[in-house]
Design an enzyme around this catalytic site. Structure first.
Site, PDB file in Angstrom:
ATOM      1  N   LYS A 156     -77.349  -5.423  24.603  1.00  0.00           N
ATOM      2  CA  LYS A 156     -76.804  -6.718  24.246  1.00  0.00           C
ATOM      3  C   LYS A 156     -75.544  -6.467  23.710  1.00  0.00           C
ATOM      4  O   LYS A 156     -75.072  -5.479  23.118  1.00  0.00           O
ATOM      5  CB  LYS A 156     -78.030  -7.396  23.549  1.00  0.00           C
ATOM      6  CG  LYS A 156     -79.441  -7.549  24.537  1.00  0.00           C
ATOM      7  CD  LYS A 156     -80.237  -8.378  23.544  1.00  0.00           C
ATOM      8  CE  LYS A 156     -81.650  -8.616  24.546  1.00  0.00           C
ATOM      9  NZ  LYS A 156     -82.603  -9.374  23.582  1.00  0.00           N
TER      10      LYS A 156
ATOM     11  N   ASN B  47     -80.834  -8.435  18.918  1.00  0.00           N
ATOM     12  CA  ASN B  47     -81.937  -7.276  18.667  1.00  0.00           C
ATOM     13  C   ASN B  47     -81.619  -6.128  19.753  1.00  0.00           C
ATOM     14  O   ASN B  47     -82.512  -5.266  20.352  1.00  0.00           O
ATOM     15  CB  ASN B  47     -83.387  -7.689  18.894  1.00  0.00           C
ATOM     16  CG  ASN B  47     -83.700  -8.287  20.294  1.00  0.00           C
ATOM     17  OD1 ASN B  47     -82.757  -8.538  21.237  1.00  0.00           O
ATOM     18  ND2 ASN B  47     -85.002  -8.728  20.417  1.00  0.00           N
TER      19      ASN B  47
ATOM     20  N   TYR C 286     -83.026 -15.411  31.915  1.00  0.00           N
ATOM     21  CA  TYR C 286     -83.884 -15.793  30.730  1.00  0.00           C
ATOM     22  C   TYR C 286     -84.625 -17.185  31.261  1.00  0.00           C
ATOM     23  O   TYR C 286     -85.404 -17.970  30.112  1.00  0.00           O
ATOM     24  CB  TYR C 286     -83.465 -15.993  29.529  1.00  0.00           C
ATOM     25  CG  TYR C 286     -83.305 -14.439  28.850  1.00  0.00           C
ATOM     26  CD1 TYR C 286     -84.360 -13.956  28.506  1.00  0.00           C
ATOM     27  CD2 TYR C 286     -82.051 -14.274  28.325  1.00  0.00           C
ATOM     28  CE1 TYR C 286     -84.322 -12.607  27.854  1.00  0.00           C
ATOM     29  CE2 TYR C 286     -81.795 -13.001  27.705  1.00  0.00           C
ATOM     30  CZ  TYR C 286     -83.052 -12.026  27.561  1.00  0.00           C
ATOM     31  OH  TYR C 286     -82.947 -10.899  27.096  1.00  0.00           O
TER      32      TYR C 286
ATOM     33  N   GLU D 207     -85.735  -8.661  38.205  1.00  0.00           N
ATOM     34  CA  GLU D 207     -84.397  -8.378  37.226  1.00  0.00           C
ATOM     35  C   GLU D 207     -83.399  -7.392  37.900  1.00  0.00           C
ATOM     36  O   GLU D 207     -82.157  -7.488  37.685  1.00  0.00           O
ATOM     37  CB  GLU D 207     -84.848  -8.040  35.714  1.00  0.00           C
ATOM     38  CG  GLU D 207     -85.934  -9.217  35.190  1.00  0.00           C
ATOM     39  CD  GLU D 207     -86.252  -8.748  33.779  1.00  0.00           C
ATOM     40  OE1 GLU D 207     -85.956  -7.410  33.354  1.00  0.00           O
ATOM     41  OE2 GLU D 207     -86.780  -9.487  33.007  1.00  0.00           O
TER      42      GLU D 207
ATOM     43  N   HIS E 166     -82.653  -5.392  25.867  1.00  0.00           N
ATOM     44  CA  HIS E 166     -83.483  -6.068  26.722  1.00  0.00           C
ATOM     45  C   HIS E 166     -84.290  -5.016  27.515  1.00  0.00           C
ATOM     46  O   HIS E 166     -83.667  -4.060  27.896  1.00  0.00           O
ATOM     47  CB  HIS E 166     -82.956  -7.098  27.607  1.00  0.00           C
ATOM     48  CG  HIS E 166     -84.070  -7.616  28.879  1.00  0.00           C
ATOM     49  ND1 HIS E 166     -84.890  -8.225  28.596  1.00  0.00           N
ATOM     50  CD2 HIS E 166     -84.194  -7.215  29.891  1.00  0.00           C
ATOM     51  CE1 HIS E 166     -85.819  -8.333  29.642  1.00  0.00           C
ATOM     52  NE2 HIS E 166     -85.217  -7.733  30.312  1.00  0.00           N
TER      53      HIS E 166
HETATM   54  P1  RTP Z   1     -86.173  -9.256  25.688  1.00  0.00           P
HETATM   55  O1  RTP Z   1     -86.950  -9.911  26.819  1.00  0.00           O
HETATM   56  O2  RTP Z   1     -84.940  -9.600  25.316  1.00  0.00           O
HETATM   57  O3  RTP Z   1     -86.292  -7.647  26.240  1.00  0.00           O
HETATM   58  O4  RTP Z   1     -86.945  -9.202  24.602  1.00  0.00           O
HETATM   59  P2  RTP Z   1     -88.685  -9.246  24.330  1.00  0.00           P
HETATM   60  O5  RTP Z   1     -89.407  -8.945  25.756  1.00  0.00           O
HETATM   61  O6  RTP Z   1     -88.962  -8.093  23.310  1.00  0.00           O
HETATM   62  O7  RTP Z   1     -89.096 -10.673  23.694  1.00  0.00           O
HETATM   63  P3  RTP Z   1     -89.169 -12.087  24.459  1.00  0.00           P
HETATM   64  O8  RTP Z   1     -90.445 -12.333  24.001  1.00  0.00           O
HETATM   65  O9  RTP Z   1     -88.933 -11.724  26.054  1.00  0.00           O
HETATM   66  O10 RTP Z   1     -87.829 -13.015  24.138  1.00  0.00           O
HETATM   67  C1  RTP Z   1     -86.716 -12.860  24.722  1.00  0.00           C
HETATM   68  C2  RTP Z   1     -85.617 -12.594  23.337  1.00  0.00           C
HETATM   69  O11 RTP Z   1     -85.604 -14.018  22.729  1.00  0.00           O
HETATM   70  C3  RTP Z   1     -85.310 -13.851  21.419  1.00  0.00           C
HETATM   71  N1  RTP Z   1     -86.504 -14.483  20.928  1.00  0.00           N
HETATM   72  N2  RTP Z   1     -86.491 -14.940  19.646  1.00  0.00           N
HETATM   73  N3  RTP Z   1     -86.779 -16.803  17.424  1.00  0.00           N
HETATM   74  C4  RTP Z   1     -87.950 -16.103  18.027  1.00  0.00           C
HETATM   75  O12 RTP Z   1     -89.022 -16.629  17.883  1.00  0.00           O
HETATM   76  C5  RTP Z   1     -87.620 -15.274  19.165  1.00  0.00           C
HETATM   77  N4  RTP Z   1     -88.541 -14.757  20.025  1.00  0.00           N
HETATM   78  C6  RTP Z   1     -87.882 -14.357  20.992  1.00  0.00           C
HETATM   79  C7  RTP Z   1     -85.284 -12.378  21.180  1.00  0.00           C
HETATM   80  O13 RTP Z   1     -83.838 -11.673  21.021  1.00  0.00           O
HETATM   81  C8  RTP Z   1     -85.948 -11.959  22.550  1.00  0.00           C
HETATM   82  O14 RTP Z   1     -85.191 -10.511  22.515  1.00  0.00           O
HETATM   83 MG    MG Z   2     -88.763 -10.140  27.222  1.00  0.00          MG
END
Ligand code: RTP
Ligand code: MG
Length: 141
Positions: free
Chosen positions: A11, A114, A51, A128, A117
């Site tokens: 990212k 973070n 997203y 994807e 991804h």
């Molecule tokens: P990613 O898709 O980016 O790999 O991350 P992830 O699976 O660990 O998390 P996901 O639930 O898919 O969420 C995508 C991205 O959204 C942001 N996020 N912010 N503020 C919040 O509660 C929150 N929750 C998720 C994060 O940057 C996450 O990587």
């Molecule tokens: Mg995710």
């Protein structure tokens, strides 16, 4: 376990920190091979489309703004159980909860910025990967 592929994005925060090489090294040491790679500055449309599953979530707009704030590195990783392996190497979504030695624990500043991804399932990985790469741009081992 089967040979699998997953879609990874370094990212904008991690690209800006100049740790692309360090993160690629984590993938390689973890048994994952980079079989496709490109640097891109996502358009708003591309980030919103990528997203789209999160469209109704409260953090959607902030997530899109962040993902278009600078260039990203997009890659396909291949290996045994690559989806789960990459998620293990990444660590928890919130870097404060990420296990020591994971990419997010070492390089991420916040749940919004973070560092990486990774696809969350084999099915989503296929979608994807196709979102960013033509089949002629992926070079299997
Ligand atoms: P990613 O898709 O980016 O790999 O991350 P992830 O699976 O660990 O998390 P996901 O639930 O898919 O969420 C995508 C991205 O959204 C942001 N996020 N912010 N503020 C919040 O509660 C929150 N929750 C998720 C994060 O940057 C996450 O990587
Ligand atoms: Mg995710």
């Amino acid at each position: 376990m089967a040979l699998e592929r997953t879609l990874s994005i370094i990212k904008p925060d991690a690209v800006a920190k100049n740790v692309i090489g360090e993160i690629y090294s984590r993938f390689e040491k973890g048994g994952l091979k980079v079989v496709a790679s490109k640097m891109k500055h996502l358009s708003r449309k591309e980030a919103e489309g990528f997203y789209a599953v999160h469209r109704e979530r409260p953090f959607f707009n902030a997530l899109v703004e962040f993902m278009i704030s600078g260039p990203v590195m997009v890659q396909v990783l291949e290996g045994e159980g690559a989806v789960l392996k990459n998620r293990e190497l990444m660590g928890a979504t919130n870097p404060k909860e990420a296990a020591a030695g994971t990419i997010r624990a070492d390089f991420a500043d916040s749940i919004d910025a973070n560092a990486v991804h990774g696809s969350d399932s084999s099915e989503n990985a296929a979608i994807e990967i196709a979102y960013f790469f033509a089949s002629t741009e992926v070079f299997p081992r």
